[in-house]
Design an enzyme around this catalytic site. Sequence first.
Site, mmCIF file in Angstrom:
data_model
loop_
_atom_site.group_PDB
_atom_site.id
_atom_site.type_symbol
_atom_site.label_atom_id
_atom_site.label_comp_id
_atom_site.label_asym_id
_atom_site.label_seq_id
_atom_site.Cartn_x
_atom_site.Cartn_y
_atom_site.Cartn_z
ATOM 1 N N GLU A 27 29.217 47.236 35.352
ATOM 2 C CA GLU A 27 29.171 48.073 34.146
ATOM 3 C C GLU A 27 28.611 49.463 34.444
ATOM 4 O O GLU A 27 28.596 50.333 33.578
ATOM 5 C CB GLU A 27 28.287 47.408 33.076
ATOM 6 C CG GLU A 27 28.861 46.143 32.464
ATOM 7 C CD GLU A 27 28.533 44.885 33.259
ATOM 8 O OE1 GLU A 27 28.199 44.994 34.456
ATOM 9 O OE2 GLU A 27 28.621 43.786 32.674
ATOM 10 N N LYS A 70 24.366 33.938 41.726
ATOM 11 C CA LYS A 70 25.099 34.898 42.563
ATOM 12 C C LYS A 70 25.111 34.409 44.003
ATOM 13 O O LYS A 70 24.085 34.383 44.669
ATOM 14 C CB LYS A 70 24.493 36.289 42.465
ATOM 15 C CG LYS A 70 25.510 37.338 42.905
ATOM 16 C CD LYS A 70 25.145 38.717 42.453
ATOM 17 C CE LYS A 70 26.380 39.614 42.457
ATOM 18 N NZ LYS A 70 26.083 40.997 42.193
ATOM 19 N N TRP A 127 29.828 35.926 41.511
ATOM 20 C CA TRP A 127 29.171 35.204 40.419
ATOM 21 C C TRP A 127 29.721 33.805 40.195
ATOM 22 O O TRP A 127 30.912 33.574 40.344
ATOM 23 C CB TRP A 127 29.339 35.963 39.114
ATOM 24 C CG TRP A 127 28.570 37.232 39.031
ATOM 25 C CD1 TRP A 127 29.097 38.488 38.960
ATOM 26 C CD2 TRP A 127 27.147 37.389 38.993
ATOM 27 N NE1 TRP A 127 28.078 39.398 38.873
ATOM 28 C CE2 TRP A 127 26.882 38.767 38.896
ATOM 29 C CE3 TRP A 127 26.073 36.492 39.027
ATOM 30 C CZ2 TRP A 127 25.582 39.265 38.831
ATOM 31 C CZ3 TRP A 127 24.784 37.002 38.970
ATOM 32 C CH2 TRP A 127 24.551 38.371 38.869
ATOM 33 N N THR A 138 34.061 41.633 35.145
ATOM 34 C CA THR A 138 32.771 41.067 35.518
ATOM 35 C C THR A 138 32.675 39.680 34.888
ATOM 36 O O THR A 138 33.224 39.445 33.818
ATOM 37 C CB THR A 138 31.623 41.982 35.039
ATOM 38 O OG1 THR A 138 30.392 41.371 35.385
ATOM 39 C CG2 THR A 138 31.651 42.256 33.564
HETATM 40 P P1 AMP Z 1 27.983 42.900 39.655
HETATM 41 O O1 AMP Z 1 28.330 43.366 38.296
HETATM 42 O O2 AMP Z 1 28.800 41.743 40.114
HETATM 43 O O3 AMP Z 1 27.958 44.013 40.620
HETATM 44 O O4 AMP Z 1 26.508 42.312 39.589
HETATM 45 C C1 AMP Z 1 25.437 43.062 39.118
HETATM 46 C C2 AMP Z 1 24.190 42.227 39.184
HETATM 47 O O5 AMP Z 1 23.907 41.883 40.550
HETATM 48 C C3 AMP Z 1 22.941 42.878 38.683
HETATM 49 O O6 AMP Z 1 22.832 42.819 37.282
HETATM 50 C C4 AMP Z 1 21.869 42.073 39.390
HETATM 51 O O7 AMP Z 1 21.638 40.838 38.729
HETATM 52 C C5 AMP Z 1 22.511 41.784 40.730
HETATM 53 N N1 AMP Z 1 22.099 42.801 41.709
HETATM 54 C C6 AMP Z 1 22.775 43.887 42.131
HETATM 55 N N2 AMP Z 1 22.071 44.568 43.057
HETATM 56 C C7 AMP Z 1 20.918 43.904 43.238
HETATM 57 C C8 AMP Z 1 19.757 44.113 44.046
HETATM 58 N N3 AMP Z 1 19.667 45.126 44.894
HETATM 59 N N4 AMP Z 1 18.748 43.220 43.928
HETATM 60 C C9 AMP Z 1 18.819 42.172 43.087
HETATM 61 N N5 AMP Z 1 19.886 41.918 42.304
HETATM 62 C C10 AMP Z 1 20.925 42.773 42.372
#
Ligand code: AMP
Length: 539
Positions: free
Chosen positions: A330, A439, A444, A184
């Site tokens: 995570e 994002k 990211w 991540t």
């Molecule tokens: P990742 O580890 O790349 O899957 O990113 C996780 C992060 O994506 C979360 O901590 C949020 O900041 C964002 N995220 C994931 N799902 C959502 C959602 N449904 N709405 C808003 N932000 C989201």
Amino acid sequence: MSETSTGLMMDDYPLSLTNVVERAERISAGRSVVSRRPDGSIHRTTFGECAQRARRLGSALAGLGIGDGDRVATLLWNQPEHLELYFAVPLLGAVIHTLNPRLHPQELSFILADADDKAIVVDESLLEVFDSVRSAWNFEHVIVVSHSGSTPEGSLDYESLLGSGEQMEWPTLDERRACAMCYTSGTTGRPKGVLYSHRGLVLHSIASALPDELGLSGRDTVLPVVPMFHVNAWGLPYTAAMVGAAIVLPGPRLDPVSVLDLLADERVTMTAGVPTVWMAVLQALDAEPERWDLRALQRLVVGGSAAPQSMLEGFDRHGLTVVHAWGMTELSPLGTVCRLPVELDSASEEERYDYRSRQGVPTPLVEIRARGEDGELIAWDDEAMGELEVRGPWVASAYHGGQGSGKFTDDGWFQTGDVVRISPQGCIRICDRSKDLVKSGGEWISSVDLENQLMAHPTVAEAAVIAVPDEQWGERPLAVVVVREGADASPEQLREHLARHYAKWQLPDRFEFVEEIPRTATGKFKKTVLRERFARAAV
Ligand code: AMP
């Protein structure tokens, strides 16, 4: 404690993926695994065949000396070989480490070395990406999935290797053993590795399959648009294998027409991906509403970024239901799912949409709480805001190599960096992000890293990078720059400078030159002020 109070008379059966895959092999052997090849042709096989081939693959990998905790990296799309590796590597006792081919070579090289990968499996179409990092890490084995019939010198051909294997009997594994790994992005510095355990992924699969979660059964056909290098395609390959749902793997082509063709042709019932993909799919559907027969499709799971209400409404107009979910690398990744509660069945349309655009309630076995800026836990009153913290059997309790230990509280909760309000019933709404990241299209970009690189340019005195809303990508980076006295800088110059360290899609689209960047009392950039000034103008 007496025998009757300890519960020790129940079988302490290990929760390992071996059971999940062997069940697919025996019970759901005939369920289909359909894939679209890079040339557009359709490849059809079954869970039974995949699991049998995984046995041969496991034996061949063991023959190369791979076993006990060794990391096997993959640079692959959503394709059947990836599924075979999802099965073979963990069942062998090794760890499958999925790589994101869209990362900059510098980032990928760091990840390979940090994970200490022993072998890598590369799809032929990604050999160029592999070549850009090849010198950074000394793999013991390079295995290529070839479509042309030839493999580069020094590498092994995937099919020949698999063909040399025998039907392996899987070893009995401890459920706490690591089985998969994913990186991540860090807000600053380097990406961090998350190691998933067998136990975590088995429990995650069971919970994901529940009717109020992703609701998967043996009658479903699932198409994960989310790549298999993004948190195990949200666990869908394992959940599908567990319940015997058929699976459709779209390969590298994720343009809206290709996705819609597959959804219709394969009579997919459930699909999942990030909002950027679904926005494009919705546009294509709006343009040609009669072109695809999507009557089989019951739900589209949308997560990774917020699903805008306009998207829920847009799909509803086509009779298609969006289910909004929130997760993180995570968290393996499922954290919350938003399903309309029965109490809101007769609520107004506006109220129902408002509810459905929230991120949802925690999945069974996941606990949530949130802490306000004063350090106190916030009330579940839908007004107070705080940083969301979570814990549960598929939530990380540390990063690989002990990085980022500050993200875990002393009492064992993971701090998500997402700022939420929580309703009295435990339904979260993400309002902000405390982590300094952008994002874009589900991927990211670190603002802080971009800022540091910008400030390394001789003409730049100060730089702050903020996320600005974008219809197509969700967010895009915008750089606010103070130029050194007497110096001259242009957006082209700065973009060129950044391009040496970042992939093209990570570069800011806009540069705003200012006299000064406002700061907080503690000297940090006041990004809220910048967002107010520039982000709104960008929409
Ligand atoms: P990742 O580890 O790349 O899957 O990113 C996780 C992060 O994506 C979360 O901590 C949020 O900041 C964002 N995220 C994931 N799902 C959502 C959602 N449904 N709405 C808003 N932000 C989201």
